[in-house]
Design an enzyme around this catalytic site. Structure first.
Site, PDB file in Angstrom:
ATOM      1  N   ASP A 118       1.149  -1.252   0.117  1.00 59.90           N
ATOM      2  CA  ASP A 118       0.151  -0.310  -0.250  1.00 59.90           C
ATOM      3  C   ASP A 118       0.996   1.208  -0.129  1.00 59.90           C
ATOM      4  O   ASP A 118       1.733   0.982   0.920  1.00 59.90           O
ATOM      5  CB  ASP A 118      -0.692   0.039   1.534  1.00 59.90           C
ATOM      6  CG  ASP A 118      -1.923   1.137   1.705  1.00 59.90           C
ATOM      7  OD1 ASP A 118      -2.508   1.592   2.489  1.00 59.90           O
ATOM      8  OD2 ASP A 118      -1.714   2.424   0.545  1.00 59.90           O
ATOM      9  N   SER A 162      -0.733  15.044 -13.293  1.00 62.41           N
ATOM     10  CA  SER A 162      -2.460  15.208 -14.364  1.00 62.41           C
ATOM     11  C   SER A 162      -2.254  16.073 -14.949  1.00 62.41           C
ATOM     12  O   SER A 162      -1.993  17.792 -14.657  1.00 62.41           O
ATOM     13  CB  SER A 162      -3.464  15.056 -13.895  1.00 62.41           C
ATOM     14  OG  SER A 162      -4.643  14.641 -14.782  1.00 62.41           O
ATOM     15  N   TYR A 191      -8.956  15.502  -5.552  1.00 59.54           N
ATOM     16  CA  TYR A 191      -8.273  14.845  -6.146  1.00 59.54           C
ATOM     17  C   TYR A 191      -7.056  15.950  -7.445  1.00 59.54           C
ATOM     18  O   TYR A 191      -6.585  16.339  -7.456  1.00 59.54           O
ATOM     19  CB  TYR A 191      -8.956  14.314  -7.801  1.00 59.54           C
ATOM     20  CG  TYR A 191      -7.810  13.317  -8.926  1.00 59.54           C
ATOM     21  CD1 TYR A 191      -7.985  14.206 -10.211  1.00 59.54           C
ATOM     22  CD2 TYR A 191      -7.170  12.292  -7.993  1.00 59.54           C
ATOM     23  CE1 TYR A 191      -6.773  14.082 -11.098  1.00 59.54           C
ATOM     24  CE2 TYR A 191      -5.839  11.698  -9.897  1.00 59.54           C
ATOM     25  CZ  TYR A 191      -6.490  12.443 -10.492  1.00 59.54           C
ATOM     26  OH  TYR A 191      -5.443  12.129 -11.224  1.00 59.54           O
ATOM     27  N   LYS A 250      -2.568  16.740  -7.126  1.00 63.70           N
ATOM     28  CA  LYS A 250      -1.787  16.233  -8.568  1.00 63.70           C
ATOM     29  C   LYS A 250      -1.786  17.674  -8.972  1.00 63.70           C
ATOM     30  O   LYS A 250      -0.279  17.392  -9.343  1.00 63.70           O
ATOM     31  CB  LYS A 250      -2.972  16.076  -9.333  1.00 63.70           C
ATOM     32  CG  LYS A 250      -3.010  14.427  -9.152  1.00 63.70           C
ATOM     33  CD  LYS A 250      -1.805  13.503  -9.797  1.00 63.70           C
ATOM     34  CE  LYS A 250      -3.415  12.258  -9.015  1.00 63.70           C
ATOM     35  NZ  LYS A 250      -1.459  10.974  -9.595  1.00 63.70           N
TER      36      LYS A 250
HETATM   37  N1  LIG Z   1      -7.450   7.669 -16.225  1.00 64.24           N
HETATM   38  C1  LIG Z   1      -6.967   8.523 -16.203  1.00 64.24           C
HETATM   39  O1  LIG Z   1      -7.158  10.047 -17.139  1.00 64.24           O
HETATM   40  C2  LIG Z   1      -5.523   9.861 -15.784  1.00 64.24           C
HETATM   41  C3  LIG Z   1      -4.548   8.993 -14.709  1.00 64.24           C
HETATM   42  N2  LIG Z   1      -3.816  10.027 -13.867  1.00 64.24           N
HETATM   43  C4  LIG Z   1      -3.080   9.119 -13.054  1.00 64.24           C
HETATM   44  O2  LIG Z   1      -2.298   7.991 -13.550  1.00 64.24           O
HETATM   45  C5  LIG Z   1      -1.841   7.437 -12.788  1.00 64.24           C
HETATM   46  C6  LIG Z   1      -2.791   5.943 -13.415  1.00 64.24           C
HETATM   47  O3  LIG Z   1      -4.063   6.211 -13.587  1.00 64.24           O
HETATM   48  P1  LIG Z   1      -4.977   4.775 -13.564  1.00 64.24           P
HETATM   49  O4  LIG Z   1      -3.708   3.515 -14.525  1.00 64.24           O
HETATM   50  O5  LIG Z   1      -5.882   5.803 -14.681  1.00 64.24           O
HETATM   51  O6  LIG Z   1      -5.540   4.590 -12.790  1.00 64.24           O
HETATM   52  P2  LIG Z   1      -6.548   3.074 -12.197  1.00 64.24           P
HETATM   53  O7  LIG Z   1      -7.277   2.908 -10.975  1.00 64.24           O
HETATM   54  O8  LIG Z   1      -7.113   2.565 -13.508  1.00 64.24           O
HETATM   55  O9  LIG Z   1      -5.187   2.360 -11.085  1.00 64.24           O
HETATM   56  C7  LIG Z   1      -4.254   2.787 -10.872  1.00 64.24           C
HETATM   57  C8  LIG Z   1      -3.602   1.732  -9.784  1.00 64.24           C
HETATM   58  O10 LIG Z   1      -3.327   1.949  -9.011  1.00 64.24           O
HETATM   59  C9  LIG Z   1      -3.473   1.025  -7.871  1.00 64.24           C
HETATM   60  N3  LIG Z   1      -4.063   1.417  -6.355  1.00 64.24           N
HETATM   61  C10 LIG Z   1      -4.549   2.987  -6.094  1.00 64.24           C
HETATM   62  N4  LIG Z   1      -4.110   2.870  -4.673  1.00 64.24           N
HETATM   63  C11 LIG Z   1      -2.929   2.473  -4.108  1.00 64.24           C
HETATM   64  C12 LIG Z   1      -2.182   1.947  -2.934  1.00 64.24           C
HETATM   65  N5  LIG Z   1      -2.582   3.079  -1.713  1.00 64.24           N
HETATM   66  N6  LIG Z   1      -1.304   0.945  -2.764  1.00 64.24           N
HETATM   67  C13 LIG Z   1      -0.912   0.884  -3.696  1.00 64.24           C
HETATM   68  N7  LIG Z   1      -1.573   0.201  -5.294  1.00 64.24           N
HETATM   69  C14 LIG Z   1      -2.310   1.129  -5.457  1.00 64.24           C
HETATM   70  C15 LIG Z   1      -5.088   0.273  -7.829  1.00 64.24           C
HETATM   71  O11 LIG Z   1      -5.182  -0.848  -7.083  1.00 64.24           O
HETATM   72  C16 LIG Z   1      -4.939   0.283  -9.666  1.00 64.24           C
HETATM   73  O12 LIG Z   1      -4.569  -0.381 -10.024  1.00 64.24           O
HETATM   74  C17 LIG Z   1      -3.107   7.581 -11.191  1.00 64.24           C
HETATM   75  O13 LIG Z   1      -1.896   8.394 -10.466  1.00 64.24           O
HETATM   76  C18 LIG Z   1      -3.709   8.765 -11.795  1.00 64.24           C
HETATM   77  O14 LIG Z   1      -3.921   9.895 -10.635  1.00 64.24           O
HETATM   78  C19 LIG Z   1      -3.579  10.898 -14.312  1.00 64.24           C
HETATM   79  C20 LIG Z   1      -4.409  11.938 -15.790  1.00 64.24           C
HETATM   80  C21 LIG Z   1      -4.850  11.213 -16.319  1.00 64.24           C
HETATM   81  C1  LIG Z   2     -10.030  13.060 -15.220  1.00 61.49           C
HETATM   82  C2  LIG Z   2      -7.887  13.930 -15.033  1.00 61.49           C
HETATM   83  O1  LIG Z   2      -7.074  14.665 -15.730  1.00 61.49           O
HETATM   84  C3  LIG Z   2      -7.464  12.227 -14.250  1.00 61.49           C
HETATM   85  C4  LIG Z   2      -8.242  11.700 -13.776  1.00 61.49           C
HETATM   86  O2  LIG Z   2      -6.155  13.430 -13.616  1.00 61.49           O
END
Ligand SMILES: NC(=O)C1=CN([C@@H]2O[C@H](COP(=O)(O)OP(=O)(O)OC[C@H]3O[C@@H](n4cnc5c(N)ncnc54)[C@H](O)[C@@H]3O)[C@@H](O)[C@H]2O)C=CC1
Ligand SMILES: CC(=O)C(C)=O
Length: 256
Positions: A59, A139, A152, A156
Protein backbone atom coordinates in the site's frame (compact mmCIF):
# COMPACT_ATOMS: atom_id res chain seq x y z
CA UNK A 1 22.92 -6.42 -16.48
CA UNK A 2 19.44 -4.98 -16.94
CA UNK A 3 18.48 -1.70 -15.29
CA UNK A 4 15.75 -2.13 -12.69
CA UNK A 5 12.48 -0.17 -12.50
CA UNK A 6 9.68 -0.28 -9.94
CA UNK A 7 6.16 0.78 -10.94
CA UNK A 8 3.41 1.31 -8.37
CA UNK A 9 -0.21 0.71 -9.30
CA UNK A 10 1.00 -1.69 -12.00
CA UNK A 11 -1.99 -4.04 -11.88
CA UNK A 12 -4.09 -2.12 -14.39
CA UNK A 13 -4.44 1.01 -16.48
CA UNK A 14 -1.50 3.31 -16.97
CA UNK A 15 0.73 1.47 -14.47
CA UNK A 16 0.29 -1.81 -16.31
CA UNK A 17 1.16 -0.13 -19.60
CA UNK A 18 4.24 1.53 -18.07
CA UNK A 19 5.49 -1.80 -16.66
CA UNK A 20 5.09 -3.52 -20.04
CA UNK A 21 6.74 -0.64 -21.91
CA UNK A 22 9.73 -0.56 -19.57
CA UNK A 23 10.05 -4.32 -20.05
CA UNK A 24 10.15 -3.74 -23.81
CA UNK A 25 12.75 -1.01 -23.19
CA UNK A 26 14.96 -3.65 -21.56
CA UNK A 27 14.25 -3.06 -17.88
CA UNK A 28 13.71 -5.68 -15.23
CA UNK A 29 10.45 -4.58 -13.59
CA UNK A 30 9.05 -4.76 -10.06
CA UNK A 31 5.27 -4.36 -10.15
CA UNK A 32 3.72 -3.04 -6.96
CA UNK A 33 0.03 -2.98 -6.09
CA UNK A 34 -2.44 -3.21 -3.26
CA UNK A 35 -3.98 -6.34 -4.78
CA UNK A 36 -1.29 -8.98 -5.27
CA UNK A 37 -3.14 -11.13 -7.81
CA UNK A 38 -3.55 -8.15 -10.18
CA UNK A 39 0.17 -7.33 -10.27
CA UNK A 40 1.05 -11.04 -10.36
CA UNK A 41 -1.05 -11.41 -13.51
CA UNK A 42 0.79 -8.57 -15.27
CA UNK A 43 4.16 -9.82 -14.04
CA UNK A 44 3.30 -13.25 -15.49
CA UNK A 45 2.54 -11.69 -18.87
CA UNK A 46 5.97 -10.03 -18.84
CA UNK A 47 7.68 -13.27 -17.78
CA UNK A 48 5.87 -15.13 -20.56
CA UNK A 49 7.34 -12.53 -22.91
CA UNK A 50 10.82 -13.52 -21.72
CA UNK A 51 11.05 -10.54 -19.38
CA UNK A 52 12.26 -10.23 -15.79
CA UNK A 53 9.42 -9.20 -13.48
CA UNK A 54 8.32 -9.66 -9.89
CA UNK A 55 5.03 -8.77 -8.21
CA UNK A 56 5.08 -7.10 -4.78
CA UNK A 57 2.09 -6.31 -2.59
CA UNK A 58 2.26 -2.90 -0.93
CA UNK A 59 0.00 0.00 0.00
CA UNK A 60 1.82 3.14 -1.15
CA UNK A 61 0.21 5.09 1.69
CA UNK A 62 2.22 2.92 4.10
CA UNK A 63 5.78 4.24 4.27
CA UNK A 64 7.23 1.01 5.64
CA UNK A 65 5.61 -1.04 2.88
CA UNK A 66 7.02 1.26 0.20
CA UNK A 67 10.53 1.00 1.64
CA UNK A 68 10.13 -2.79 1.90
CA UNK A 69 9.02 -2.99 -1.74
CA UNK A 70 12.06 -1.05 -2.96
CA UNK A 71 14.34 -3.23 -0.83
CA UNK A 72 12.73 -6.40 -2.20
CA UNK A 73 13.14 -5.20 -5.77
CA UNK A 74 16.81 -4.33 -5.20
CA UNK A 75 17.51 -7.62 -3.41
CA UNK A 76 15.77 -9.64 -6.13
CA UNK A 77 17.36 -8.01 -9.18
CA UNK A 78 20.67 -6.85 -7.64
CA UNK A 79 20.23 -3.19 -8.52
CA UNK A 80 17.67 -0.36 -8.52
CA UNK A 81 17.54 2.48 -11.05
CA UNK A 82 14.07 3.92 -11.75
CA UNK A 83 11.06 4.57 -9.49
CA UNK A 84 7.66 5.28 -11.05
CA UNK A 85 5.18 6.61 -8.47
CA UNK A 86 2.08 5.91 -10.54
CA UNK A 87 -0.50 4.59 -8.04
CA UNK A 88 -3.33 6.93 -7.18
CA UNK A 89 -7.02 7.37 -6.46
CA UNK A 90 -9.40 9.91 -7.96
CA UNK A 91 -12.47 10.72 -5.84
CA UNK A 92 -15.12 12.76 -7.62
CA UNK A 93 -16.08 15.55 -5.22
CA UNK A 94 -18.10 18.65 -5.96
CA UNK A 95 -16.88 21.11 -3.30
CA UNK A 96 -19.93 20.66 -1.06
CA UNK A 97 -19.39 16.88 -1.01
CA UNK A 98 -15.82 16.93 0.26
CA UNK A 99 -15.50 15.16 3.63
CA UNK A 100 -12.48 14.83 5.96
CA UNK A 101 -12.36 11.11 5.16
CA UNK A 102 -12.29 11.62 1.37
CA UNK A 103 -9.64 14.31 1.69
CA UNK A 104 -7.45 12.27 4.03
CA UNK A 105 -7.52 9.12 1.92
CA UNK A 106 -6.59 10.93 -1.30
CA UNK A 107 -3.78 12.80 0.41
CA UNK A 108 -2.43 9.67 2.11
CA UNK A 109 -2.32 7.71 -1.15
CA UNK A 110 -1.55 10.32 -3.83
CA UNK A 111 0.66 12.73 -1.89
CA UNK A 112 1.99 10.42 0.81
CA UNK A 113 2.57 7.60 -1.66
CA UNK A 114 4.62 9.91 -3.86
CA UNK A 115 6.70 11.24 -0.97
CA UNK A 116 7.39 7.75 0.45
CA UNK A 117 8.29 6.54 -3.04
CA UNK A 118 10.76 9.40 -3.51
CA UNK A 119 12.24 8.82 -0.06
CA UNK A 120 12.61 5.07 -0.56
CA UNK A 121 14.07 5.34 -4.06
CA UNK A 122 16.55 8.10 -3.23
CA UNK A 123 17.64 6.20 -0.11
CA UNK A 124 18.28 3.09 -2.22
CA UNK A 125 20.15 5.00 -4.96
CA UNK A 126 22.49 6.47 -2.33
CA UNK A 127 22.92 3.07 -0.64
CA UNK A 128 23.86 1.53 -4.00
CA UNK A 129 26.23 4.42 -4.68
CA UNK A 130 24.78 5.57 -7.99
CA UNK A 131 22.32 8.04 -9.52
CA UNK A 132 18.72 7.24 -10.37
CA UNK A 133 15.46 8.49 -11.82
CA UNK A 134 12.20 9.21 -10.06
CA UNK A 135 9.02 9.71 -12.10
CA UNK A 136 5.76 10.87 -10.51
CA UNK A 137 2.19 10.74 -11.80
CA UNK A 138 0.55 14.15 -11.81
CA UNK A 139 -2.22 15.04 -14.28
CA UNK A 140 -3.70 17.74 -16.45
CA UNK A 141 -5.86 18.13 -13.33
CA UNK A 142 -2.65 19.15 -11.60
CA UNK A 143 -2.23 21.97 -14.12
CA UNK A 144 -5.74 23.39 -14.38
CA UNK A 145 -8.85 23.27 -12.21
CA UNK A 146 -11.34 20.56 -13.17
CA UNK A 147 -14.85 21.04 -11.73
CA UNK A 148 -15.82 18.16 -9.39
CA UNK A 149 -12.15 17.21 -8.84
CA UNK A 150 -11.13 19.62 -6.08
CA UNK A 151 -9.65 16.94 -3.82
CA UNK A 152 -8.03 14.96 -6.61
CA UNK A 153 -6.74 18.03 -8.38
CA UNK A 154 -5.23 19.40 -5.19
CA UNK A 155 -3.18 16.21 -4.81
CA UNK A 156 -2.02 16.39 -8.42
CA UNK A 157 -1.01 20.06 -8.07
CA UNK A 158 0.84 19.00 -4.90
CA UNK A 159 2.71 16.27 -6.77
CA UNK A 160 4.04 18.84 -9.26
CA UNK A 161 5.30 20.92 -6.35
CA UNK A 162 6.86 17.89 -4.69
CA UNK A 163 8.53 17.04 -7.99
CA UNK A 164 10.08 20.50 -8.30
CA UNK A 165 11.25 20.73 -4.69
CA UNK A 166 12.76 17.24 -4.46
CA UNK A 167 14.40 17.67 -7.87
CA UNK A 168 16.39 20.56 -6.38
CA UNK A 169 17.17 18.65 -3.17
CA UNK A 170 18.41 15.55 -4.99
CA UNK A 171 20.18 17.07 -8.00
CA UNK A 172 23.64 17.01 -6.36
CA UNK A 173 23.28 13.22 -6.01
CA UNK A 174 22.56 12.85 -9.73
CA UNK A 175 18.97 11.87 -8.99
CA UNK A 176 16.40 13.33 -11.39
CA UNK A 177 12.75 13.84 -10.42
CA UNK A 178 10.12 14.52 -13.09
CA UNK A 179 6.37 14.16 -13.46
CA UNK A 180 4.11 13.00 -16.25
CA UNK A 181 0.73 14.70 -16.63
CA UNK A 182 -1.70 12.61 -18.66
CA UNK A 183 -4.84 14.15 -20.07
CA UNK A 184 -7.89 11.95 -20.50
CA UNK A 185 -6.85 8.30 -20.65
CA UNK A 186 -9.20 5.35 -21.09
CA UNK A 187 -8.67 3.42 -17.85
CA UNK A 188 -10.87 2.14 -15.01
CA UNK A 189 -10.11 5.35 -13.07
CA UNK A 190 -11.26 7.66 -15.86
CA UNK A 191 -14.30 5.55 -16.63
CA UNK A 192 -15.30 5.72 -12.96
CA UNK A 193 -14.93 9.50 -12.86
CA UNK A 194 -16.98 9.96 -16.02
CA UNK A 195 -19.71 7.67 -14.68
CA UNK A 196 -19.89 9.50 -11.35
CA UNK A 197 -20.03 12.92 -13.02
CA UNK A 198 -22.75 11.66 -15.37
CA UNK A 199 -24.74 10.08 -12.53
CA UNK A 200 -24.69 13.29 -10.50
CA UNK A 201 -26.06 15.17 -13.52
CA UNK A 202 -28.57 12.47 -14.45
CA UNK A 203 -26.83 12.02 -17.78
CA UNK A 204 -25.37 9.01 -19.63
CA UNK A 205 -21.75 7.90 -19.24
CA UNK A 206 -20.77 9.39 -22.62
CA UNK A 207 -21.86 12.86 -21.42
CA UNK A 208 -19.68 12.44 -18.35
CA UNK A 209 -16.61 11.60 -20.42
CA UNK A 210 -17.34 14.54 -22.73
CA UNK A 211 -17.07 16.95 -19.79
CA UNK A 212 -13.36 16.12 -19.65
CA UNK A 213 -12.57 15.33 -23.30
CA UNK A 214 -13.88 18.54 -24.89
CA UNK A 215 -10.61 20.43 -24.30
CA UNK A 216 -8.46 17.96 -26.24
CA UNK A 217 -7.12 19.70 -29.36
CA UNK A 218 -6.72 16.42 -31.26
CA UNK A 219 -10.21 15.30 -30.20
CA UNK A 220 -8.88 11.88 -29.26
CA UNK A 221 -8.94 10.15 -25.86
CA UNK A 222 -5.56 8.70 -24.91
CA UNK A 223 -4.71 5.09 -24.29
CA UNK A 224 -2.47 3.92 -21.42
CA UNK A 225 0.24 3.08 -23.97
CA UNK A 226 0.40 6.75 -25.00
CA UNK A 227 1.32 7.69 -21.44
CA UNK A 228 3.79 4.81 -21.19
CA UNK A 229 5.68 6.35 -24.10
CA UNK A 230 6.25 9.53 -22.11
CA UNK A 231 7.40 7.54 -19.08
CA UNK A 232 9.72 5.53 -21.34
CA UNK A 233 11.39 8.82 -22.30
CA UNK A 234 11.67 9.95 -18.68
CA UNK A 235 13.12 6.56 -17.65
CA UNK A 236 15.64 6.50 -20.49
CA UNK A 237 19.00 8.21 -21.16
CA UNK A 238 17.54 10.96 -23.38
CA UNK A 239 16.11 12.68 -20.29
CA UNK A 240 19.30 12.49 -18.22
CA UNK A 241 19.66 16.27 -18.04
CA UNK A 242 16.04 17.05 -17.27
CA UNK A 243 14.72 17.38 -13.75
CA UNK A 244 11.90 19.09 -11.91
CA UNK A 245 9.72 19.09 -15.02
CA UNK A 246 6.04 18.18 -15.47
CA UNK A 247 5.28 16.89 -18.95
CA UNK A 248 1.72 17.44 -20.18
CA UNK A 249 0.76 14.75 -22.71
CA UNK A 250 -2.35 13.52 -24.54
CA UNK A 251 -3.79 15.33 -27.44
CA UNK A 252 -2.50 18.80 -26.79
CA UNK A 253 -5.12 19.75 -24.26
CA UNK A 254 -6.20 23.33 -24.77
CA UNK A 255 -7.42 24.81 -21.55
CA UNK A 256 -9.98 27.58 -21.78
N1 LIG B 1 -6.79 7.86 -16.34
C1 LIG B 1 -6.59 9.14 -16.54
O1 LIG B 1 -7.31 9.80 -17.33
C2 LIG B 1 -5.48 9.86 -15.82
C3 LIG B 1 -4.74 9.24 -14.79
N2 LIG B 1 -3.73 9.97 -14.18
C4 LIG B 1 -2.93 9.38 -13.10
O2 LIG B 1 -2.26 8.23 -13.60
C5 LIG B 1 -2.10 7.27 -12.55
C6 LIG B 1 -2.71 5.95 -12.98
O3 LIG B 1 -4.06 6.19 -13.29
P1 LIG B 1 -5.01 5.05 -13.91
O4 LIG B 1 -4.20 3.94 -14.49
O5 LIG B 1 -6.02 5.75 -14.73
O6 LIG B 1 -5.73 4.52 -12.56
P2 LIG B 1 -6.42 3.12 -12.21
O7 LIG B 1 -7.33 3.42 -11.06
O8 LIG B 1 -6.99 2.48 -13.42
O9 LIG B 1 -5.18 2.26 -11.68
C7 LIG B 1 -4.52 2.71 -10.52
C8 LIG B 1 -3.86 1.53 -9.85
O10 LIG B 1 -3.25 2.00 -8.65
C9 LIG B 1 -3.57 1.10 -7.60
N3 LIG B 1 -3.59 1.75 -6.29
C10 LIG B 1 -4.48 2.66 -5.84
N4 LIG B 1 -4.20 3.00 -4.57
C11 LIG B 1 -3.11 2.28 -4.21
C12 LIG B 1 -2.35 2.17 -3.02
N5 LIG B 1 -2.69 2.86 -1.92
N6 LIG B 1 -1.28 1.34 -3.01
C13 LIG B 1 -0.95 0.63 -4.11
N7 LIG B 1 -1.63 0.67 -5.28
C14 LIG B 1 -2.70 1.49 -5.30
C15 LIG B 1 -4.96 0.56 -7.96
O11 LIG B 1 -5.21 -0.69 -7.33
C16 LIG B 1 -4.86 0.43 -9.47
O12 LIG B 1 -4.37 -0.84 -9.84
C17 LIG B 1 -2.80 7.86 -11.31
O13 LIG B 1 -1.84 8.47 -10.47
C18 LIG B 1 -3.72 8.93 -11.90
O14 LIG B 1 -3.94 9.99 -10.98
C19 LIG B 1 -3.44 11.27 -14.53
C20 LIG B 1 -4.16 11.90 -15.53
C21 LIG B 1 -5.22 11.23 -16.24
C1 LIG C 1 -9.51 13.58 -15.33
C2 LIG C 1 -8.06 13.56 -15.08
O1 LIG C 1 -7.31 14.39 -15.58
C3 LIG C 1 -7.46 12.57 -14.22
C4 LIG C 1 -8.21 11.37 -13.79
O2 LIG C 1 -6.29 12.75 -13.87
Amino acid sequence: MKKVALVTGAGQGIGEAIAKRLHHDGFAVALVGRTLDKVEAVAKEIQNDHGDAIAIQADVANRDEVFAAVQKASDHFGDFNVMVNNAGVAPTTPIFEVTPEILEEAERINVGGTIWGIQAAATMFKKLGHAGKIINASSQAGMTGNPNLTVYGSTKFAIRGITETTAKELADDGITVNAFCPGIVVTPMMNDIAQQVADKAGKPFEWGMEQFAKDIALKRLSQPEDVAGCVSYLAGPDSNYMTGQSLLIDGGMVFN
